[in-house]
Write a protein that holds these residues in place. Structure first.
Motif, PDB file in Angstrom:
ATOM      1  N   UNK A 497       0.813  -1.221   0.000  1.00  0.00           N
ATOM      2  CA  UNK A 497       0.000   0.000   0.000  1.00  0.00           C
ATOM      3  C   UNK A 497       0.846   1.271   0.000  1.00  0.00           C
ATOM      4  N   UNK A 498       2.074   1.196   0.532  1.00  0.00           N
ATOM      5  CA  UNK A 498       2.914   2.388   0.649  1.00  0.00           C
ATOM      6  C   UNK A 498       4.257   2.208  -0.056  1.00  0.00           C
ATOM      7  N   UNK A 499       4.284   1.350  -1.047  1.00  0.00           N
ATOM      8  CA  UNK A 499       5.545   1.108  -1.739  1.00  0.00           C
ATOM      9  C   UNK A 499       5.929   2.290  -2.625  1.00  0.00           C
ATOM     10  N   UNK A 500       7.216   2.371  -2.921  1.00  0.00           N
ATOM     11  CA  UNK A 500       7.709   3.386  -3.840  1.00  0.00           C
ATOM     12  C   UNK A 500       7.431   2.937  -5.272  1.00  0.00           C
ATOM     13  N   UNK A 501       6.864   3.829  -6.050  1.00  0.00           N
ATOM     14  CA  UNK A 501       6.515   3.509  -7.433  1.00  0.00           C
ATOM     15  C   UNK A 501       7.572   4.015  -8.413  1.00  0.00           C
ATOM     16  N   UNK A 502       8.520   4.750  -7.933  1.00  0.00           N
ATOM     17  CA  UNK A 502       9.554   5.338  -8.779  1.00  0.00           C
ATOM     18  C   UNK A 502      10.013   6.645  -8.176  1.00  0.00           C
ATOM     19  N   UNK A 503      10.685   7.452  -8.968  1.00  0.00           N
ATOM     20  CA  UNK A 503      11.178   8.743  -8.510  1.00  0.00           C
ATOM     21  C   UNK A 503      10.522   9.862  -9.311  1.00  0.00           C
ATOM     22  N   UNK A 504      10.434  11.041  -8.705  1.00  0.00           N
ATOM     23  CA  UNK A 504       9.934  12.201  -9.429  1.00  0.00           C
ATOM     24  C   UNK A 504      10.824  12.408 -10.653  1.00  0.00           C
ATOM     25  N   UNK A 505      10.247  12.470 -11.853  1.00  0.00           N
ATOM     26  CA  UNK A 505      11.082  12.696 -13.042  1.00  0.00           C
ATOM     27  C   UNK A 505      11.907  13.977 -12.911  1.00  0.00           C
ATOM     28  N   UNK A 506      13.129  13.917 -13.393  1.00  0.00           N
ATOM     29  CA  UNK A 506      14.031  15.061 -13.259  1.00  0.00           C
ATOM     30  C   UNK A 506      13.418  16.324 -13.849  1.00  0.00           C
ATOM     31  N   UNK A 507      12.762  16.200 -14.990  1.00  0.00           N
ATOM     32  CA  UNK A 507      12.170  17.373 -15.630  1.00  0.00           C
ATOM     33  C   UNK A 507      10.981  17.934 -14.861  1.00  0.00           C
ATOM     34  N   UNK A 508      10.435  17.146 -13.920  1.00  0.00           N
ATOM     35  CA  UNK A 508       9.337  17.627 -13.083  1.00  0.00           C
ATOM     36  C   UNK A 508       9.826  18.218 -11.761  1.00  0.00           C
ATOM     37  N   UNK A 509      11.123  18.055 -11.461  1.00  0.00           N
ATOM     38  CA  UNK A 509      11.662  18.716 -10.265  1.00  0.00           C
ATOM     39  C   UNK A 509      11.684  20.226 -10.508  1.00  0.00           C
ATOM     40  N   UNK A 510      11.436  21.024  -9.459  1.00  0.00           N
ATOM     41  CA  UNK A 510      11.412  22.481  -9.656  1.00  0.00           C
ATOM     42  C   UNK A 510      12.683  22.987 -10.340  1.00  0.00           C
ATOM     43  N   UNK A 511      12.517  23.820 -11.356  1.00  0.00           N
ATOM     44  CA  UNK A 511      13.658  24.404 -12.042  1.00  0.00           C
ATOM     45  C   UNK A 511      13.203  25.652 -12.786  1.00  0.00           C
ATOM     46  N   UNK A 512      14.147  26.497 -13.112  1.00  0.00           N
ATOM     47  CA  UNK A 512      13.828  27.713 -13.832  1.00  0.00           C
ATOM     48  C   UNK A 512      15.057  28.296 -14.491  1.00  0.00           C
ATOM     49  N   UNK A 513      14.840  29.160 -15.472  1.00  0.00           N
ATOM     50  CA  UNK A 513      15.948  29.712 -16.261  1.00  0.00           C
ATOM     51  C   UNK A 513      15.615  31.151 -16.640  1.00  0.00           C
ATOM     52  N   UNK A 514      16.529  32.031 -16.385  1.00  0.00           N
ATOM     53  CA  UNK A 514      16.402  33.452 -16.731  1.00  0.00           C
ATOM     54  C   UNK A 514      15.039  34.036 -16.364  1.00  0.00           C
ATOM     55  N   UNK A 515      14.718  34.069 -15.057  1.00  0.00           N
ATOM     56  CA  UNK A 515      13.427  34.624 -14.641  1.00  0.00           C
ATOM     57  C   UNK A 515      13.394  36.136 -14.852  1.00  0.00           C
ATOM     58  N   UNK A 516      12.228  36.702 -15.039  1.00  0.00           N
ATOM     59  CA  UNK A 516      12.142  38.165 -15.215  1.00  0.00           C
ATOM     60  C   UNK A 516      12.632  38.940 -14.001  1.00  0.00           C
TER      61      UNK A 516
END
Length: 835
Positions: A497-516
Motif C-alpha cells: 500500500x505504501x511502496x515506492x513507485x519510482x522517482x519524481x522525473x528530473x524534468x518535473x523537479x522544480x527548475x527555472x531559467x532566466x526569470x524576469x
C-alpha cells in the motif's frame, strides 16, 4: 617532529604511476592549481596533492563512514560503529564500485593511485595524529599505546570504495533524518491527536519563497496568515555589517596528557558531546544568483555558503584542476577522498548548493514469524543476513547480525525504546550516481542540467550562472513517488500500500531559467510551488533566511562581490526580533513585573534584531523564548526526568536518560518549521495551546520571561549577558587539541560569535558556513572564496589556520583563475614526474 610531516611544495618529485609531468602551483594560502596533460594524470595528481594535506582526515572519514573507528579508538566509538554497520554504508559503497565502468572507473582509480603513491612515500613519516593514535606498530610511534598489539591496524591502500564511502557519508549527513522524525511524530500523534499534531508539524509559511515562484515582495500568497502587526518590512537593503569581536581566543580548554576516547567519539558524532545544539541542528546552506540587472558589472554574481558541522581540519579542500589543452579547467572546493570539484566554476559556468532536505527515508513496520521470515504480499520470505565484525581496540571483537528485508535493514536497535522490527527504506540504497565530472565539464544550461540529472543523492538546490549572462535553478536528487502516504509516519511493510513507485522525473523537479526578476535564491526552505503535484519533503526548513535574502536582493541595489559577502555575514534575525517585540508588548501590559523583567523589556525595546556577539538582547530573547516553548509543550508532551523531579520552572537538562529510553517529553519535538508553529501560536493565540493557569498569552509571555530571568546563570546586570559568551562557536582538533601546551594552538577553540540559526549567517556552537564563495561572471579572477580554518590539515603548516581570521572576521580572499592570475599569486611550484 611535526614540521617533518609538512608536505613538499617546491621542486621536483618522482612519482610512480604518472604518464607525464604534472605542474602544481600553490598560492599564498596553499591552494593548488594542478595542470596535467591527461585527465587520468590530473586526477592522479589531485589524489596525491589532497593526501599531502588531508591524509589523516581522509582516513578518519572513511573509517567513520564504514564503522571502523573502534579499531583505533576503543569502546567509546562502538555505538557509532554499530550504527554505521547496521546502516551498511560500506556495503552500499562496495555495491556501487561494482557498477562503475569506463571513464568514471578510470578517473576514480587514478585518484586512488595518487593517494596511495603519497601514502607509500610517507609511511615512515605519517602525520602527528597517526602517531598519537598508534596507526603504526613501530615502537617509536607508540606514544600513547600500551602495546604494539593495541596498534594492530596499518594504513591500508585507498580504493574506489573508499571514495564512494566518503560520498555516502555526505549523503548521510545531509539526508538521514526523516526516519527519526517519522517515529517521533507517530508518538506525538498518538498522544495529542490530529489537530495539535497538525499545528506542530506545520510545513508551510506565508513567508516561503519557492525559487520558481516569481511573485514580488509586496504580493502575499493566497491564504497567507501574515501578522498585520509584523514590522519586518523594516530591513536594511545594504545588509548591516557584523560587528567583529577579537579573533583571539577567550577560552581554551584544558589540555590533557592522554587522548580521550570520549572526546574523539564526540568529534565524529557531535551529539555524543551532550550538547543540544549538536543534536538539533540540521545542515543547511544559502545560495543565490542574480543576473546582470542587479550587479555593478552587468554580469551575474553567484554566492554560496554551505552550513555544515565544523571539523578540524575544515571539510573542503580548495583546488583548481586543468588540462594543458584547456579543455578541462575548473576551480572550487573539493571533498577530500573524492575526485573532481564539488562546488565551483569553470571557464563558462558556475554553481552553488543548498540542501533540499527531501523525504527520502521511510520506516516500514515488518512482521516476522517464528522461523525468522517476514511477511510480504506474496507470502513469507526469508530475510537476508549480513555479518559484521567490529574490531575494538583492547577488547574482543563485536559481531552483529544485520537483518535485511525487501525494504532495507532492520534498524530497531538504533531506535531507543523501540521493539517493533523497523526496516529502513532509503534512496541511498539505490545508488549515489556519479555526476561531477560532467558538471565540471558543462559549458551551458542544457549540458549542466544533463549532468545533474545523474545525481541520485544528496538532493540539492543548485543555482547556476554563466558568462553569457544567464542564470538558472534546478532541484536535484531522487525523490520517491509513493503509492500512498508521504513518508511522514511509519507504515506497514507487509503489503504494497505504501511502496515506492519510482522517482519524481528530473524534468518535473522544480527548475527555472532566466526569470524576469533576475533572482534565484534558496536557504533550505520550501521549494515546491503552490499546487505542485508531488511531495518532495514533509519537513522544509523555516523561511527566515530565505525571506531575508530575497528582501535584500530585491532592494533595487546594484551588487558587487563585497555586497554578497555582507549578505552572507548578515546577522539580522526577523524571527528573533518578532519574538522580542511580543515579549515587550506583554511586559508593557503586565500588571506586575520584577525589576529585572522591566530592565529586560527596556533592552529588547531598543533592539534592532541583530544577533550581535556583544549584545545582551539576543540572549534575553532566546532564553525567554526557550522557556516559553517549554511552558507550551511540557503540559502536552511531558517533562524530562530532571524537570519532573525539580521545580517546574527549572531550565536544566538531562536528556540522556530520556533519549536512551525513547520516552516522549517536550524535548522530543524537533521540527524544521517549529519556529513557524510558535509564530502561528502567538499570532492566533488558540485556546487549545494556552497552558492551564494562564488567563491569556500575555500572562504566559510574562511568566516565561520572569522564569528565564530567575535562572542562576543570569548576571545581576543584564547588560553583561552577552550573546557571544552564552552562544559561542567551538572548533577543536579531536586529537591534537588534547595535547599539553601544544593543544591550544591546534584549533580556534571557543570564541564569541554573532548570528544564530535564523540569520543568513547561520551559526551555532559546532556548525556554520563551511565555505563562503562568490563567483563573478564578469571576471572570474575577481571571484572570492574562503574556507573556515585553512587549506592544510598538517599541523603546523603555515596554511593550517591562515584563513581563520578572515572567516571569523567576515572578510575573504580573491580566487585566481586565469593563467596570468595564477602566476601572479604563485608562492610555490612543484613538478610531479613519472618514473
Amino acid at each position: 617532529m611535526a614540521r617533518s610531516n609538512s608536505p613538499q611544495v617546491d621542486g621536483g618529485l618522482v612519482v610512480p604511476g604518472l604518464s607525464s609531468k604534472v605542474r602544481v602551483v600553490r598560492d599564498e594560502r596553499g591552494v593548488p592549481t594542478i595542470e596535467a596533460a591527461t585527465l587520468e594524470d590530473l586526477f592522479f595528481a589531485q589524489g596525491y596533492v589532497t593526501a599531502q594535506d588531508r591524509l589523516w582526515q581522509m582516513e578518519m572519514m572513511r573509517r567513520a563512514a564504514a564503522g571502523e573507528l573502534s579499531e583505533i579508538i576503543g569502546e567509546a566509538t562502538l555505538k557509532i560503529d554499530r550504527e554505521q554497520r547496521i546502516l551498511g554504508l560500506r556495503a552500499v559503497a562496495e555495491a556501487g564500485e561494482k557498477n562503475i565502468a569506463g571513464r568514471d572507473r578510470a578517473f576514480l582509480e587514478a585518484y586512488a593511485r595518487g593517494v596511495n603513491a603519497f601514502m607509500e612515500s610517507r609511511r615512515d613519516r605519517l602525520a602527528l595524529e597517526f602517531r598519537l593514535m598508534c596507526a603504526q606498530s613501530n615502537a617509536l610511534y607508540l606514544l600513547h599505546c600500551p602495546s604494539a598489539e593495541a596498534a594492530r591496524y596499518r594504513l591500508r591502500p585507498w580504493t574506489i570504495t573508499d571514495s564512494l564511502l566518503v560520498g555516502a557519508s555526505m549523503i548521510q549527513e545531509l539526508n538521514h533524518f526523516g526516519y527519526a522524525r517519522a517515529l517521533t511524530r507517530e508518538k506525538i500523534l498518538a498522544k495529542l491527536g490530529p489537530e495539535l499534531t497538525a499545528d506542530l508539524y506545520v510545513n508551510s509559511s506565508w513567508r516561503d519563497r519557492p525559487p520558481t515562484d516569481m511573485r514580488g515582495m509586496d504580493e502575499e500568497p493566497a491564504g497567507g496568515d501574515k501578522d498585520d502587526d509584523d514590522d519586518d518590512d523594516d530591513v536594511d537593503p545594504e545588509g548591516a555589517p557584523t560587528k567583529i569581536t577579537s579573533a583571539e581566543p577567550w577560552h581554551a580548554g584544558a589540555a590533557q596528557t592522554d587522548l580521550s576516547p570520549g572526546a574523539l567519539a564526540a568529534a565524529f558524532r557531535p551529539e555524543l558531546s551532550g550538547n543540544e545544539d549538536a543534536e538539533t541542528f540540521r545542515p543547511g546552506s544559502n545560495d543565490w544568483v542574480v543576473s546582470g540587472q542587479h550587479t555593478v558589472t552587468g554580469k551575474p554574481l553567484l554566492s554560496n555558503d554551505m552550513h555544515l558541522e565544523h571539523q578540524m581540519p575544515n571539510l573542503w579542500f580548495e583546488a583548481h584542476l586543468k588540462t594543458t589543452n584547456g579543455k578541462f579547467d575548473v576551480a572550487g572546493v573539493t571533498l577530500p577522498g573524492v575526485p573532481f570539484v564539488i562546488v565551483g566554476h569553470n571557464a563558462r559556468i558556475g554553481w552553488g548548493f543548498t540542501n533540499v532536505g527531501p523525504t527520502v527515508e521511510d520506516d516500514y513496520i515488518e512482521e516476522f514469524n517464528a522461523q525468522g521470515q517476514y511477511k510480504t504480499p506474496k507470502g513469507w520470505v526469508d530475510a537476508e543476513h549480513r555479518r559484521e565484525v567490529i574490531h575494538v581496540k583492547g577488547k574482543a571483537d563485536v559481531t552483529l547480525d544485520v537483518v535485511t528485508t525487501r525494504h532495507g535493514p532492520i534498524i530497531t536497535d538504533l531506535i531507543p525504546g523501540e521493539t517493533r522490527p523497523i526496516a529502513l527504506r532509503w534512496t541511498l540504497y539505490d545508488g549515489i550516481g556519479l555526476a561531477f565530472f560532467d558538471v565540471d565539464s558543462a559549458d551551458n544550461w542544457d549540458s549542466f542540467r544533463a549532468a545533474f540529472s545523474k545525481l541520485g543523492a544528496p538532493g540539492q538546490n543548485v543555482v547556476y550562472g554563466d558568462v553569457d549572462g544567464n542564470i538558472g535553478y534546478q532541484a536535484t536528487g531522487h525523490v520517491p513517488i509513493r503509492a500512498a502516504g508521504d513518508g511522514s509516519l511509519p507504515v506497514s511493510g507487509g503489503d504494497d500500500a505504501h511502496e515506492w513507485k519510482g522517482y519524481i522525473p528530473f524534468d518535473d523537479m522544480p527548475h527555472g531559467y532566466d526569470p524576469p526578476t533576475g533572482i534565484f535564491a534558496t536557504a533550505n526552505g520550501r521549494i515546491a510551488p503552490d499546487g505542485y503535484k508531488y511531495s518532495i519533503s514533509t519537513e522544509w526548513d523555516a523561511p527566515w533566511r530565505t525571506d531575508r535574502i530575497y528582501r535584500v536582493l530585491e532592494s533595487g541595489k546594484k551588487f558587487s562581490p563585497a555586497d554578497m559577502l555582507a549578505l552572507q555575514t548578515d546577522v539580522s534575525s526577523t524571527y528573533d526580533r518578532m519574538i522580542g517585540d511580543k515579549f515587550v508588548y506583554a511586559l508593557d501590559h503586565a500588571p506586575k513585573l520584577s525589576e529585572r523583567a522591566k530592565r529586560a523589556a527596556d533592552i529588547l525595546r531598543d533592539w534592532d534584531g541583530r544577533m550581535s556577539a556583544d549584545s545582551p538582547a539576543p540572549t534575553i530573547e532566546t532564553k525567554a523564548r526557550a522557556e516559553l516553548v517549554r511552558m507550551l509543550l511540557e503540559p502536552k508532551l511531558g517533562a524530562t526526568p530532571d524537570e519532573a523531579a525539580k521545580n517546574p520552572a527549572s531550565n536544566s537538562t538531562n536528556a540522556a536518560s530520556t533519549k536512551e529510553s525513547g520516552r516522549l517529553t517536550w524535548k522530543s519535538y524537533r521540527w524544521g518549521m517549529s519556529t513557524v508553529w510558535l509564530e502561528n501560536t502567538l499570532n492566533k493565540q488558540p485556546s487549545r495551546w494556552l497552558p492551564p493557569g494562564y488567563s491569556d498569552y500575555g500572562a504566559l509571555l510574562t511568566a516565561a520571561m520572569e522564569s528565564a530571568l530567575r535562572q542562576p546563570e543570569v548576571p545581576a546586570d543584564l547588560a553583561k549577558w552577552k550573546w557571544g559568551e552564552n552562544y559561542p562557536i567551538e572548533i577543536d582538533h579531536p586529537v591534537l587539541s588534547q595535547l599539553p601546551v601544544l593543544g591550544s594552538f591546534t584549533g580556534p577553540g571557543q570564541r564569541p560569535l554573532s548570528g544564530n540559526n535564523y540569520t543568513v549567517k547561520a551559526v551555532g556552537r559546532r556548525f556554520g558556513a563551511s565555505e563562503r564563495a562568490t563567483w563573478n561572471f564578469a571576471n572570474f579572477d575577481e571571484s572570492t572564496l574562503n574556507v573556515v580554518t585553512g587549506e592544510s590539515g598538517v599541523f603546523p603548516s603555515p596554511h593550517y589556520m591562515d584563513q581563520w581570521t578572515a572567516w571569523y572576521g567576515g572578510s575573504t580572499f580573491t580566487f585566481p583563475f586565469s593563467a596570468a592570475a595564477v602566476e601572479k599569486h604563485r608562492a610555490h611550484e612543484m613538478t610531479l614526474e613519472p618514473r
